[in-house]
Design a protein around this motif. Structure first.
Motif, PDB file in Angstrom:
ATOM      1  N   UNK A 205     -23.427   9.010  -7.741  1.00  0.00           N
ATOM      2  CA  UNK A 205     -23.041   9.594  -6.464  1.00  0.00           C
ATOM      3  C   UNK A 205     -21.728  10.358  -6.533  1.00  0.00           C
ATOM      4  N   UNK A 206     -21.322  10.745  -7.706  1.00  0.00           N
ATOM      5  CA  UNK A 206     -20.068  11.504  -7.859  1.00  0.00           C
ATOM      6  C   UNK A 206     -20.114  12.775  -7.019  1.00  0.00           C
ATOM      7  N   UNK A 207     -19.034  13.033  -6.286  1.00  0.00           N
ATOM      8  CA  UNK A 207     -18.962  14.212  -5.433  1.00  0.00           C
ATOM      9  C   UNK A 207     -19.482  13.978  -4.029  1.00  0.00           C
ATOM     10  N   UNK A 208     -20.076  12.821  -3.778  1.00  0.00           N
ATOM     11  CA  UNK A 208     -20.536  12.482  -2.437  1.00  0.00           C
ATOM     12  C   UNK A 208     -19.583  11.463  -1.810  1.00  0.00           C
ATOM     13  N   UNK A 209     -19.523  11.471  -0.495  1.00  0.00           N
ATOM     14  CA  UNK A 209     -18.761  10.433   0.201  1.00  0.00           C
ATOM     15  C   UNK A 209     -19.661   9.226   0.391  1.00  0.00           C
ATOM     16  N   UNK A 210     -19.173   8.082  -0.049  1.00  0.00           N
ATOM     17  CA  UNK A 210     -19.984   6.864  -0.030  1.00  0.00           C
ATOM     18  C   UNK A 210     -19.787   6.120   1.280  1.00  0.00           C
ATOM     19  N   UNK A 211     -20.901   5.769   1.901  1.00  0.00           N
ATOM     20  CA  UNK A 211     -20.897   4.880   3.058  1.00  0.00           C
ATOM     21  C   UNK A 211     -21.305   3.499   2.551  1.00  0.00           C
ATOM     22  N   UNK A 212     -20.393   2.542   2.628  1.00  0.00           N
ATOM     23  CA  UNK A 212     -20.732   1.175   2.285  1.00  0.00           C
ATOM     24  C   UNK A 212     -21.373   0.518   3.487  1.00  0.00           C
ATOM     25  N   UNK A 213     -22.307  -0.397   3.221  1.00  0.00           N
ATOM     26  CA  UNK A 213     -23.076  -0.941   4.334  1.00  0.00           C
ATOM     27  C   UNK A 213     -23.420  -2.399   4.093  1.00  0.00           C
ATOM     28  N   UNK A 214     -23.351  -3.208   5.151  1.00  0.00           N
ATOM     29  CA  UNK A 214     -23.891  -4.564   5.133  1.00  0.00           C
ATOM     30  C   UNK A 214     -24.557  -4.829   6.481  1.00  0.00           C
ATOM     31  N   UNK A 215     -25.594  -5.660   6.463  1.00  0.00           N
ATOM     32  CA  UNK A 215     -26.264  -6.025   7.715  1.00  0.00           C
ATOM     33  C   UNK A 215     -27.016  -7.325   7.494  1.00  0.00           C
ATOM     34  N   UNK A 216     -26.749  -8.303   8.377  1.00  0.00           N
ATOM     35  CA  UNK A 216     -27.421  -9.586   8.207  1.00  0.00           C
ATOM     36  C   UNK A 216     -27.478 -10.423   9.482  1.00  0.00           C
ATOM     37  N   UNK A 217     -26.921  -9.948  10.598  1.00  0.00           N
ATOM     38  CA  UNK A 217     -26.805 -10.781  11.794  1.00  0.00           C
ATOM     39  C   UNK A 217     -28.169 -11.172  12.367  1.00  0.00           C
ATOM     40  N   UNK A 218     -28.301 -12.447  12.724  1.00  0.00           N
ATOM     41  CA  UNK A 218     -29.560 -12.938  13.292  1.00  0.00           C
ATOM     42  C   UNK A 218     -29.940 -12.181  14.563  1.00  0.00           C
ATOM     43  N   UNK A 219     -28.937 -11.862  15.395  1.00  0.00           N
ATOM     44  CA  UNK A 219     -29.273 -11.216  16.666  1.00  0.00           C
ATOM     45  C   UNK A 219     -29.790  -9.790  16.463  1.00  0.00           C
ATOM     46  N   UNK A 220     -29.643  -9.247  15.241  1.00  0.00           N
ATOM     47  CA  UNK A 220     -30.165  -7.915  14.947  1.00  0.00           C
ATOM     48  C   UNK A 220     -31.546  -7.943  14.298  1.00  0.00           C
ATOM     49  N   UNK A 221     -32.063  -9.143  13.994  1.00  0.00           N
ATOM     50  CA  UNK A 221     -33.390  -9.224  13.391  1.00  0.00           C
ATOM     51  C   UNK A 221     -34.412  -8.579  14.325  1.00  0.00           C
ATOM     52  N   UNK A 222     -35.374  -7.881  13.720  1.00  0.00           N
ATOM     53  CA  UNK A 222     -36.406  -7.231  14.519  1.00  0.00           C
ATOM     54  C   UNK A 222     -36.023  -5.810  14.883  1.00  0.00           C
ATOM     55  N   UNK A 223     -35.984  -5.519  16.168  1.00  0.00           N
ATOM     56  CA  UNK A 223     -35.740  -4.152  16.633  1.00  0.00           C
ATOM     57  C   UNK A 223     -34.391  -3.621  16.152  1.00  0.00           C
ATOM     58  N   UNK A 224     -33.371  -4.472  16.157  1.00  0.00           N
ATOM     59  CA  UNK A 224     -32.059  -4.024  15.710  1.00  0.00           C
ATOM     60  C   UNK A 224     -32.078  -3.538  14.274  1.00  0.00           C
ATOM     61  N   UNK A 225     -32.721  -4.299  13.397  1.00  0.00           N
ATOM     62  CA  UNK A 225     -32.812  -3.896  11.994  1.00  0.00           C
ATOM     63  C   UNK A 225     -33.603  -2.603  11.834  1.00  0.00           C
ATOM     64  N   UNK A 226     -34.665  -2.468  12.602  1.00  0.00           N
ATOM     65  CA  UNK A 226     -35.452  -1.228  12.545  1.00  0.00           C
ATOM     66  C   UNK A 226     -34.596  -0.029  12.964  1.00  0.00           C
ATOM     67  N   UNK A 227     -33.797  -0.202  14.013  1.00  0.00           N
ATOM     68  CA  UNK A 227     -32.932   0.884  14.476  1.00  0.00           C
ATOM     69  C   UNK A 227     -31.875   1.237  13.432  1.00  0.00           C
ATOM     70  N   UNK A 228     -31.308   0.216  12.812  1.00  0.00           N
ATOM     71  CA  UNK A 228     -30.309   0.455  11.770  1.00  0.00           C
ATOM     72  C   UNK A 228     -30.937   1.225  10.612  1.00  0.00           C
TER      73      UNK A 228
END
Length: 374
Positions: A205-228
């Motif tokens: 990914x040299x030359x690109x700006x990196x977006x670091x990401x994490x996601x694991x919250x229970x309240x986001x399971x389902x529709x929230x994860x799909x939206x993310x």
């Protein structure tokens, strides 16, 4: 007979281990204490990674997790098994951190035995018992009877005082996560091989700006994860960015992200990172997308803006300071705010340069002194 104060530190997840290892080190090196460690292994693989890098060998490993275990089953097992350890060790104090099921069960087991509880990272409140779930209730339960409340910030202290917690039991200590981040950053500086596992992605990914990401919250399971996932798909269409996403082991996360994001050129779905590699990800990222609590504290210490994919946060200090912004799980909002930070240099600089309100790297020493004097 030893006059040293016996401390049993109890934890079970990777975030707890990261935030408690500086205190475990401080207690082990301090002649005032006889320090013991009990883990529930609520996160098995990810917890073990932190224990290894921190050089901590637990005195008690309960290994509580089983496939498909419900929250009530886990709570019951943790309560009983931690209780057995307390009966064996008979500590003067038990130390817990944060808001996991292990924290609540461990604290209640201690309360049943009239063993005083020291709550590290006390006083975090979102104000909504369903966000984060079940963490908001877990920490409120412990906050109702802990004997020593180590609040990371004045805001957390004030939240406890509003709940009529005795002022003499509440101390602002800063957050031990900053101690941990400084420790591991120094280690990686001395031994770069500890975090060399990302070098291939860094080259890709040299030359690109990196977006670091994490996601694991229970309240986001389902529709929230799909939206993310939808938001990440849209962001990955930009040629100037790349997303590095260590995917949580929970199948509610993995199934969605693998189905939606696997194979995208600008997205790297990777296994969960050990702590040195996660610190390296923070360092090389332009910004962080997360629903984690700890990342809201860690990323600003390295000058990285945080967009929080949750409806509420128990860390309003970051929002107030400008180091973090709530964006929820609406795909349009995530894309809009990420795009703003990518395209608006002034908006990015305002967040990147904001003061981190979460600590100075000396929190563990303060807590050790409080335990010695309590």
């Amino acid at each position: 007979m030893s006059s040293r104060r016996k401390i049993l530190t109890v934890f079970g997840t990777r975030p707890e281990a990261i935030k408690l290892f500086p205190l475990v080190h401080a207690l082990a090196e301090d002649e005032r204490f006889d320090s013991r460690v009990c883990i529930s292994a609520q996160h098995r693989e990810m917890l073990d990674q932190v224990l290894e890098i921190a050089g901590i060998v637990p005195d008690h490993d309960l290994d509580l997790m089983t496939p498909g275990q419900t929250l009530d089953a886990l709570t019951a097992r943790a309560l009983v098994e931690i209780g057995k350890v307390l009966d064996e060790e008979r500590p003067d104090w038990i130390v817990v951190q944060g808001d996991t099921t292990t924290v609540m069960a461990g604290a209640i087991a201690a309360y049943y035995r009239k063993i005083p509880v020291c709550h590290v990272e006390a006083g975090l409140r979102s104000g909504d018992i369903h966000h984060p779930w079940p963490e908001e209730v877990n920490r409120r339960v412990v906050g109702s009877f802990a004997a020593l409340h180590c609040a990371p910030t004045p805001t957390a202290r004030d939240a406890l005082l509003r709940e009529n917690v005795a002022a003499g039991s509440v101390y602002v200590t800063g957050n031990t996560v900053i101690d941990a981040l400084r420790w591991v950053t120094q280690r990686v500086g001395e031994q770069p091989a500890l975090a060399a596992g990302l070098s291939e992605l860094e080259a890709r990914f040299a030359g690109k700006r990196i977006i670091g990401m994490t996601s694991h919250r229970r309240e986001n399971f389902g529709e929230g994860m799909e939206n993310i996932a939808t938001a990440v798909q849209r962001l990955a269409a930009r040629e100037d960015v790349a997303i590095i996403f260590p995917v949580h082991l929970n199948p509610n996360v993995r199934a969605v992200m693998n189905a939606r994001l696997a194979g995208l050129d600008n997205v790297a779905l990777i296994e969960p990172l050990d702590y040195p590699h996660f610190a390296r990800l923070l360092d090389i990222s332009h910004l962080m997308l997360t629903d984690s609590g700890g990342v809201q504290e860690e990323a600003p210490a390295l000058g990285k803006p945080v967009l929080v994919m949750r409806e509420t946060t128990e860390r309003p200090e970051g929002i107030a300071a400008g180091t973090a912004k709530l964006v929820g799980t609406d795909a349009d909002a995530i894309v809009r705010e990420t795009t703003r930070l990518l395209d608006d240099e002034a908006a990015y600089a305002a967040m990147a340069r904001a003061h981190n309100p979460f600590g100075d790297g000396h929190s563990a020493a303060r807590i050790a002194d409080l335990l010695a004097e309590a």
